[in-house]
Motif scaffolding. Structure first.
Motif, PDB file in Angstrom:
ATOM      1  N   LYS A  22      -7.259 -16.352  10.818  1.00  0.00           N
ATOM      2  CA  LYS A  22      -7.892 -15.416   9.901  1.00  0.00           C
ATOM      3  C   LYS A  22      -7.232 -15.596   8.544  1.00  0.00           C
ATOM      4  N   THR A  23      -8.039 -15.826   7.515  1.00  0.00           N
ATOM      5  CA  THR A  23      -7.520 -15.943   6.155  1.00  0.00           C
ATOM      6  C   THR A  23      -8.085 -14.790   5.344  1.00  0.00           C
ATOM      7  N   ALA A  24      -7.203 -14.088   4.638  1.00  0.00           N
ATOM      8  CA  ALA A  24      -7.591 -12.846   3.953  1.00  0.00           C
ATOM      9  C   ALA A  24      -7.121 -12.850   2.510  1.00  0.00           C
ATOM     10  N   LEU A  25      -7.842 -12.118   1.667  1.00  0.00           N
ATOM     11  CA  LEU A  25      -7.383 -11.788   0.322  1.00  0.00           C
ATOM     12  C   LEU A  25      -6.871 -10.358   0.345  1.00  0.00           C
ATOM     13  N   VAL A  26      -5.599 -10.193  -0.027  1.00  0.00           N
ATOM     14  CA  VAL A  26      -4.964  -8.878   0.063  1.00  0.00           C
ATOM     15  C   VAL A  26      -4.532  -8.409  -1.319  1.00  0.00           C
ATOM     16  N   ALA A  27      -4.985  -7.220  -1.689  1.00  0.00           N
ATOM     17  CA  ALA A  27      -4.517  -6.577  -2.917  1.00  0.00           C
ATOM     18  C   ALA A  27      -3.247  -5.809  -2.608  1.00  0.00           C
ATOM     19  N   LEU A  28      -2.213  -6.027  -3.396  1.00  0.00           N
ATOM     20  CA  LEU A  28      -0.925  -5.405  -3.135  1.00  0.00           C
ATOM     21  C   LEU A  28      -0.901  -3.917  -3.474  1.00  0.00           C
ATOM     22  N   GLY A  29      -1.900  -3.442  -4.206  1.00  0.00           N
ATOM     23  CA  GLY A  29      -1.945  -2.021  -4.536  1.00  0.00           C
ATOM     24  C   GLY A  29      -0.957  -1.662  -5.629  1.00  0.00           C
ATOM     25  N   GLY A  30      -0.674  -0.378  -5.744  1.00  0.00           N
ATOM     26  CA  GLY A  30       0.228   0.097  -6.786  1.00  0.00           C
ATOM     27  C   GLY A  30      -0.281   1.403  -7.362  1.00  0.00           C
ATOM     28  N   LYS A  31       0.174   1.766  -8.533  1.00  0.00           N
ATOM     29  CA  LYS A  31      -0.249   3.014  -9.167  1.00  0.00           C
ATOM     30  C   LYS A  31      -1.621   2.844  -9.806  1.00  0.00           C
ATOM     31  N   GLY A  32      -2.518   3.774  -9.472  1.00  0.00           N
ATOM     32  CA  GLY A  32      -3.835   3.779 -10.085  1.00  0.00           C
ATOM     33  C   GLY A  32      -3.791   4.441 -11.451  1.00  0.00           C
ATOM     34  N   ASP A  33      -4.949   4.476 -12.105  1.00  0.00           N
ATOM     35  CA  ASP A  33      -5.020   5.061 -13.446  1.00  0.00           C
ATOM     36  C   ASP A  33      -4.677   6.550 -13.441  1.00  0.00           C
ATOM     37  N   ASN A  34      -4.893   7.204 -12.288  1.00  0.00           N
ATOM     38  CA  ASN A  34      -4.579   8.634 -12.194  1.00  0.00           C
ATOM     39  C   ASN A  34      -3.138   8.894 -11.761  1.00  0.00           C
ATOM     40  N   GLU A  36      -1.747   8.056  -8.949  1.00  0.00           N
ATOM     41  CA  GLU A  36      -1.575   8.060  -7.506  1.00  0.00           C
ATOM     42  C   GLU A  36      -1.364   6.636  -6.989  1.00  0.00           C
ATOM     43  N   ILE A  37      -0.656   6.545  -5.854  1.00  0.00           N
ATOM     44  CA  ILE A  37      -0.382   5.240  -5.263  1.00  0.00           C
ATOM     45  C   ILE A  37      -1.632   4.713  -4.569  1.00  0.00           C
ATOM     46  N   GLU A  38      -2.070   3.535  -4.946  1.00  0.00           N
ATOM     47  CA  GLU A  38      -3.177   2.853  -4.274  1.00  0.00           C
ATOM     48  C   GLU A  38      -2.609   2.034  -3.126  1.00  0.00           C
ATOM     49  N   SER A  39      -3.196   2.167  -1.949  1.00  0.00           N
ATOM     50  CA  SER A  39      -2.726   1.419  -0.792  1.00  0.00           C
ATOM     51  C   SER A  39      -3.031  -0.066  -0.938  1.00  0.00           C
ATOM     52  N   ALA A  40      -2.189  -0.884  -0.333  1.00  0.00           N
ATOM     53  CA  ALA A  40      -2.527  -2.298  -0.193  1.00  0.00           C
ATOM     54  C   ALA A  40      -3.757  -2.394   0.710  1.00  0.00           C
ATOM     55  N   SER A  41      -4.625  -3.351   0.444  1.00  0.00           N
ATOM     56  CA  SER A  41      -5.859  -3.438   1.225  1.00  0.00           C
ATOM     57  C   SER A  41      -6.371  -4.861   1.281  1.00  0.00           C
ATOM     58  N   VAL A  42      -7.083  -5.143   2.349  1.00  0.00           N
ATOM     59  CA  VAL A  42      -7.711  -6.446   2.514  1.00  0.00           C
ATOM     60  C   VAL A  42      -9.097  -6.393   1.884  1.00  0.00           C
ATOM     61  N   GLY A 277       3.448  -4.941   7.819  1.00  0.00           N
ATOM     62  CA  GLY A 277       2.069  -4.522   7.628  1.00  0.00           C
ATOM     63  C   GLY A 277       1.784  -3.149   8.194  1.00  0.00           C
ATOM     64  N   SER A 278       2.525  -2.744   9.229  1.00  0.00           N
ATOM     65  CA  SER A 278       2.342  -1.414   9.818  1.00  0.00           C
ATOM     66  C   SER A 278       2.925  -0.318   8.935  1.00  0.00           C
ATOM     67  N   GLY A 279       3.745  -0.703   7.957  1.00  0.00           N
ATOM     68  CA  GLY A 279       4.435   0.279   7.112  1.00  0.00           C
ATOM     69  C   GLY A 279       5.704   0.819   7.718  1.00  0.00           C
ATOM     70  N   SER A 492      10.876  -0.208  -0.591  1.00  0.00           N
ATOM     71  CA  SER A 492      10.477   1.198  -0.501  1.00  0.00           C
ATOM     72  C   SER A 492       9.005   1.416  -0.816  1.00  0.00           C
ATOM     73  N   ASP A 493       8.358   0.443  -1.456  1.00  0.00           N
ATOM     74  CA  ASP A 493       6.934   0.568  -1.771  1.00  0.00           C
ATOM     75  C   ASP A 493       6.055   0.389  -0.535  1.00  0.00           C
ATOM     76  N   ILE A 494       6.568  -0.297   0.489  1.00  0.00           N
ATOM     77  CA  ILE A 494       5.713  -0.736   1.590  1.00  0.00           C
ATOM     78  C   ILE A 494       5.117   0.437   2.360  1.00  0.00           C
ATOM     79  N   SER A 495       5.953   1.392   2.750  1.00  0.00           N
ATOM     80  CA  SER A 495       5.425   2.534   3.503  1.00  0.00           C
ATOM     81  C   SER A 495       4.477   3.371   2.643  1.00  0.00           C
ATOM     82  N   GLU A 496       4.730   3.453   1.343  1.00  0.00           N
ATOM     83  CA  GLU A 496       3.862   4.224   0.456  1.00  0.00           C
ATOM     84  C   GLU A 496       2.482   3.583   0.323  1.00  0.00           C
ATOM     85  N   ARG A 497       2.425   2.256   0.478  1.00  0.00           N
ATOM     86  CA  ARG A 497       1.158   1.542   0.277  1.00  0.00           C
ATOM     87  C   ARG A 497       0.432   1.252   1.585  1.00  0.00           C
ATOM     88  N   THR A 498       0.827   1.954   2.651  1.00  0.00           N
ATOM     89  CA  THR A 498       0.195   1.781   3.958  1.00  0.00           C
ATOM     90  C   THR A 498      -0.633   3.018   4.278  1.00  0.00           C
TER      91      THR A 498
END
Length: 540
Positions: A22-34, A36-42, A277-279, A492-498
């Motif tokens: 399985k090959t995926a494109l993953v966004a690492l996430g981060g702080k959104g414009d508001n 709030e923390i955006e989760s990492a996502s496929v 990946g599980s956070g 420390s970002d990993i659990s926040e982005r899960t």
């Protein structure tokens, strides 16, 4: 597309399991414009199957070229569909099945099929290597003490790891051994094809049992262990960290994929990747992976080993801690077996070329069938077992089948059997961690089944958290490793982005039923283990 995906760095994450790539494109996430923390996502992924080769005598192999072609097919298909994201890709990182062995020559060319983690043909050689007097659980006491003190574990007497694979090649295929320049694990081979560099990651080299793992930030070969292994040191690759950049993408591969020569992060084997990946990166926070095989894993501060239950804390992607891992041989493969070999096996009874979405149907049937499967117990030992017993002779079976049962009971029993086996593993895991678990995060293909998550909660007696994209746990973990390597995220970002999709609580009535089933399950093992040993020609 969402704003954070437009801005987020992306990782081309490769998840090569036993069933395919399985090959995926993953966004690492981060702080959104508001804020709030955006989760990492496929963002998207593509899958291509890889065929198993099953030689006689307990063999299990795959063709490395099939891995590579599956990667190219899935990557090209994905990048074509997601072409507008190409410029945001910052790295490539793989996670793969572990405990495989690939022989390559000086030019990096493959010399034959890869021997997989299910292969048991090397058992006689590793038993001879590990034996001695006085004996402890089949190991010479002095050898066992040395392995455990330095590595945290010991070669599997079942023959299911590279220590045994290499000895099998040395003794039964001496010409192949002579021509082998490097022995590589699966992740190491993929990195070789991506970069041209032959290197082992700190977790992929573990089950060769030749490294000093007492400092998680400095995993290195121990000359005494290498000599004891019977394998020439020159045939072992250099060791890198999971979060090291192992090299740049080869020009020809970059051209084929229409990508720049991106950094390739070393990555890891699957249980290391799924832990990220599980956070579950905090000490003692456990995850349960349900794929072809299964495991429970949790990060811990110190190296430790329970030799009697085959549970150990081993090197991982985070170099300030270890990963406690308890592995079972067959989990989702039981449902695959039910589907492919029983329900939709093509023979005189069935010649359908196309079948429905069987797993969704199995879910519906299991959900409407009463807990306990009408007293039917399934033992999911299709290919031996590893935790809490190391026993390659165990085999699967249905117990208490009668005229009162129908197909629905059998299907539910398959789901419950894997959960009962997992509960069996939970006891030494909790002893190892020194605490009772009150929750576990479930990931992998099996975690897409809501009814299975509920069955695990009832059987284990704890809360089960379902990852939002459970099939993508390894891809998310690979992306997190790339983010750490390039200093784009902190640990420390990993659990926040899960993101967690749902939490399942044990139902008291079903819990009572599964407690009774578990008592029967344990008794079946006690009574049947000597029978399996006898019919497979081994002494108990």
């Amino acid at each position: 597309m969402s704003d954070h995906r437009k801005k987020s760095p992306l990782v081309l994450a490769v998840d090569l399991g036993t069933s395919g790539c399985k090959t995926a494109l993953v966004a690492l996430g981060g702080k959104g414009d508001n804020g709030e923390i955006e989760s990492a996502s496929v963002i998207g992924f593509e899958f291509a199957p890889v065929e198993l080769v099953l030689p006689p005598g307990g063999g299990c192999e795959q063709r490395p070229e099939d891995w590579w072609q599956a990667f190219l097919i899935t990557a090209e298909r994905l990048l074509k569909k997601q072409s507008h994201y190409r410029e945001q890709i910052v790295a490539i990182c793989c996670s793969t099945q572990g405990e495989g062995t690939v022989c390559v020559d000086e030019k990096g060319e493959v010399l034959g099929n890869a021997i997989l983690w299910l292969d048991m043909r090397g058992a006689p050689y590793v038993e001879k290597l590990a034996g001695g007097w006085p004996s402890v659980s089949g190991y010479g006491a002095a050898k066992l003490w040395r392995w455990i003190r330095l590595t945290g574990g010991a070669p599997a007497l079942s023959g299911k790891d590279p220590a045994a694979h290499m000895l099998l090649i040395k003794h039964e295929h001496p010409d192949l051994y002579r021509r082998t320049h490097k022995f590589l694990n699966v992740i190491d081979y993929m990195n070789l094809r991506l970069t041209g560099r032959a290197a082992a990651t700190s977790d992929s080299i573990l089950t060769s049992w030749v490294t000093d793992n007492r400092d998680p930030a400095n995993i290195r070969y121990d000359d005494g262990l290498v000599k004891m292994s019977g394998i020439e040191k020159a045939k072992l690759p250099d060791i890198v960290k999971c979060t090291d950049v192992v090299g740049m993408l080869r020009a020809d591969v970059a051209q084929q994929l229409k990508l720049p020569q991106l950094p390739v992060v070393a990555g890891s084997i699957d249980n290391t990747a799924s832990a990220l990946g599980s956070g579950c990166v905090d000490f003692g926070d456990a995850h349960l992976y349900i794929g072809t095989s299964s495991w429970i894993a949790a990060h811990v501060p110190k190296k430790k080993t329970d030799v009697f239950s085959s549970v150990a804390a081993v090197p991982c992607a985070l170099d300030d801690r270890y990963l406690m891992t308890a592995l079972q041989s067959s989990a989702g493969s039981n449902l695959s077996y039910l589907k492919d070999r029983i329900l939709y096996h093509e023979d005189e009874l069935l010649r359908e070329e196309h079948v429905p979405d069987v797993y969704k149907i199995l879910d519906r049937i299991a959900e409407r069938t009463e807990a306990g499967s009408g007293g039917l117990i399934y033992m999911p030992w299709l290919y031996g077992e590893r935790v809490p017993v190391e026993d390659r002779t165990l085999r699967a079976g249905l117990f208490n089948l009668s005229l009162e049962h129908n197909r629905s009971h059998i299907i539910r029993a398959f789901f419950e059997g894997v959960a009962l086996n997992t509960r069996w593993m939970l006891t030494p895991v909790e002893k190892f961690l020194g605490k009772k678990l009150d929750r576990i995060t479930i990931v992998g293909g099996g975690a897409t089944s809501n009814v299975w998550c509920s069955i695990f909660a009832d059987t284990l007696g704890i809360s089960v958290r379902q990852l939002d994209q459970p099939v993508q746990a390894n891809a998310l973990g690979s992306a997190f490793m790339a983010g750490l390597a390039l200093n784009l995220i902190k640990r420390s970002d990993i659990s926040e982005r899960t993101r967690i999709r749902a939490t399942y609580q044990p139902d008291p009535d079903r819990r009572t039923v599964m407690n009774r089933s578990f008592e029967t399950f344990l008794e079946l093992h006690r009574r049947l283990a000597p029978v399996y040993h006898r019919i497979r020609g081994l002494k108990k």
